[in-house]
Design a protein around this motif. Structure first.
Motif, PDB file in Angstrom:
ATOM      1  N   ARG A 121       2.440   9.797  -9.797  1.00  0.00           N
ATOM      2  CA  ARG A 121       1.815   9.949 -10.829  1.00  0.00           C
ATOM      3  C   ARG A 121       1.194  11.468 -11.022  1.00  0.00           C
ATOM      4  O   ARG A 121       0.896  12.218 -11.886  1.00  0.00           O
ATOM      5  CB  ARG A 121       0.697   9.084 -10.894  1.00  0.00           C
ATOM      6  N   VAL A 122       0.634  11.829  -9.679  1.00  0.00           N
ATOM      7  CA  VAL A 122      -0.122  13.089  -9.596  1.00  0.00           C
ATOM      8  C   VAL A 122       0.881  14.211  -9.572  1.00  0.00           C
ATOM      9  O   VAL A 122       0.756  15.304 -10.517  1.00  0.00           O
ATOM     10  CB  VAL A 122      -0.842  13.245  -8.039  1.00  0.00           C
ATOM     11  N   GLN A 158       3.911   1.520  -1.151  1.00  0.00           N
ATOM     12  CA  GLN A 158       4.692   1.929  -2.664  1.00  0.00           C
ATOM     13  C   GLN A 158       3.327   2.091  -3.592  1.00  0.00           C
ATOM     14  O   GLN A 158       3.596   2.882  -4.422  1.00  0.00           O
ATOM     15  CB  GLN A 158       4.997   0.357  -3.255  1.00  0.00           C
ATOM     16  N   SER A 159       2.328   1.628  -3.400  1.00  0.00           N
ATOM     17  CA  SER A 159       1.286   2.124  -4.350  1.00  0.00           C
ATOM     18  C   SER A 159       0.830   3.618  -4.040  1.00  0.00           C
ATOM     19  O   SER A 159       0.717   4.286  -4.983  1.00  0.00           O
ATOM     20  CB  SER A 159      -0.170   1.180  -4.081  1.00  0.00           C
ATOM     21  N   ALA A 160       0.758   4.004  -3.035  1.00  0.00           N
ATOM     22  CA  ALA A 160       0.466   5.373  -2.585  1.00  0.00           C
ATOM     23  C   ALA A 160       1.702   6.319  -3.155  1.00  0.00           C
ATOM     24  O   ALA A 160       1.370   7.296  -3.700  1.00  0.00           O
ATOM     25  CB  ALA A 160       0.443   5.557  -1.161  1.00  0.00           C
ATOM     26  N   GLN A 161       2.961   5.767  -2.891  1.00  0.00           N
ATOM     27  CA  GLN A 161       4.296   6.701  -3.659  1.00  0.00           C
ATOM     28  C   GLN A 161       3.968   6.842  -5.098  1.00  0.00           C
ATOM     29  O   GLN A 161       4.310   7.666  -5.636  1.00  0.00           O
ATOM     30  CB  GLN A 161       5.433   5.838  -3.166  1.00  0.00           C
ATOM     31  N   ARG A 162       3.669   5.586  -5.753  1.00  0.00           N
ATOM     32  CA  ARG A 162       3.380   5.748  -7.348  1.00  0.00           C
ATOM     33  C   ARG A 162       2.304   6.715  -7.680  1.00  0.00           C
ATOM     34  O   ARG A 162       2.435   7.396  -8.638  1.00  0.00           O
ATOM     35  CB  ARG A 162       3.022   4.307  -7.625  1.00  0.00           C
ATOM     36  N   GLN A 163       1.048   6.565  -6.916  1.00  0.00           N
ATOM     37  CA  GLN A 163       0.108   7.397  -7.321  1.00  0.00           C
ATOM     38  C   GLN A 163       0.228   8.601  -6.777  1.00  0.00           C
ATOM     39  O   GLN A 163       0.289   9.816  -7.796  1.00  0.00           O
ATOM     40  CB  GLN A 163      -1.194   6.942  -6.337  1.00  0.00           C
ATOM     41  N   ALA A 164       1.006   9.084  -5.747  1.00  0.00           N
ATOM     42  CA  ALA A 164       1.867  10.579  -5.423  1.00  0.00           C
ATOM     43  C   ALA A 164       2.727  10.969  -6.774  1.00  0.00           C
ATOM     44  O   ALA A 164       2.535  12.011  -7.204  1.00  0.00           O
ATOM     45  CB  ALA A 164       2.045  10.623  -4.339  1.00  0.00           C
ATOM     46  N   GLU A 179       1.423  14.264 -13.574  1.00  0.00           N
ATOM     47  CA  GLU A 179       0.279  14.877 -14.244  1.00  0.00           C
ATOM     48  C   GLU A 179       0.360  16.369 -14.031  1.00  0.00           C
ATOM     49  O   GLU A 179       0.072  16.951 -14.946  1.00  0.00           O
ATOM     50  CB  GLU A 179      -0.969  14.185 -13.803  1.00  0.00           C
ATOM     51  N   GLN A 216       0.986  -1.159  -0.014  1.00  0.00           N
ATOM     52  CA  GLN A 216      -0.060  -0.135  -0.083  1.00  0.00           C
ATOM     53  C   GLN A 216       0.908   1.448   0.080  1.00  0.00           C
ATOM     54  O   GLN A 216       0.556   2.257  -0.629  1.00  0.00           O
ATOM     55  CB  GLN A 216      -0.862  -0.094   1.267  1.00  0.00           C
TER      56      GLN A 216
END
Length: 104
Positions: free
Chosen positions: A13-14, A5-11, A17, A3
């Motif tokens: 990506r944000v 790492q997933s949160a880091q990847r999403q951050a 973007e 979770q």
């Protein structure tokens, strides 16, 4: 852990973007500025073209006026030459009359 790492990847990506949006906005601004410059240049060229056309028209008018003046001068010259010939003819006639009158 996943979770996180997933949160880091999403951050990431944000952020990416957001950076992409900012870059796109900058590129859009550059393109719009370029287009505005092109329109301004076209307008300037159109004004210059009209100025040139106006000058050409003015020169055409001057040439036409000069041609008219030349034609009028030619007519005057022709009239003067004809008048001189007529006067010379009249003088010969008068001279002939005077000589005949004196001989009588």
């Amino acid at each position: 852990d996943d979770q996180f790492q997933s949160a880091q990847r999403q951050a990431a990506r944000v952020v990416t973007e957001g950076q992409l949006r900012d870059r796109l906005k900058e590129q859009q601004d550059v393109i719009l500025t370029s287009i505005k410059g092109d329109y301004a240049q076209q307008a300037s060229c159109a004004r210059r073209g009209q100025e040139v056309n106006d000058r050409v028209d003015s020169l055409r008018d001057k040439v036409a006026g000069a041609e008219n003046n030349w034609a009028a001068a030619q007519l005057r010259e022709t009239w003067v030459q004809k008048t001189l010939k007529d006067l010379e003819s009249d003088m010969r006639d008068l001279k002939g009359r005077c000589e005949r009158h004196e001989s009588e």
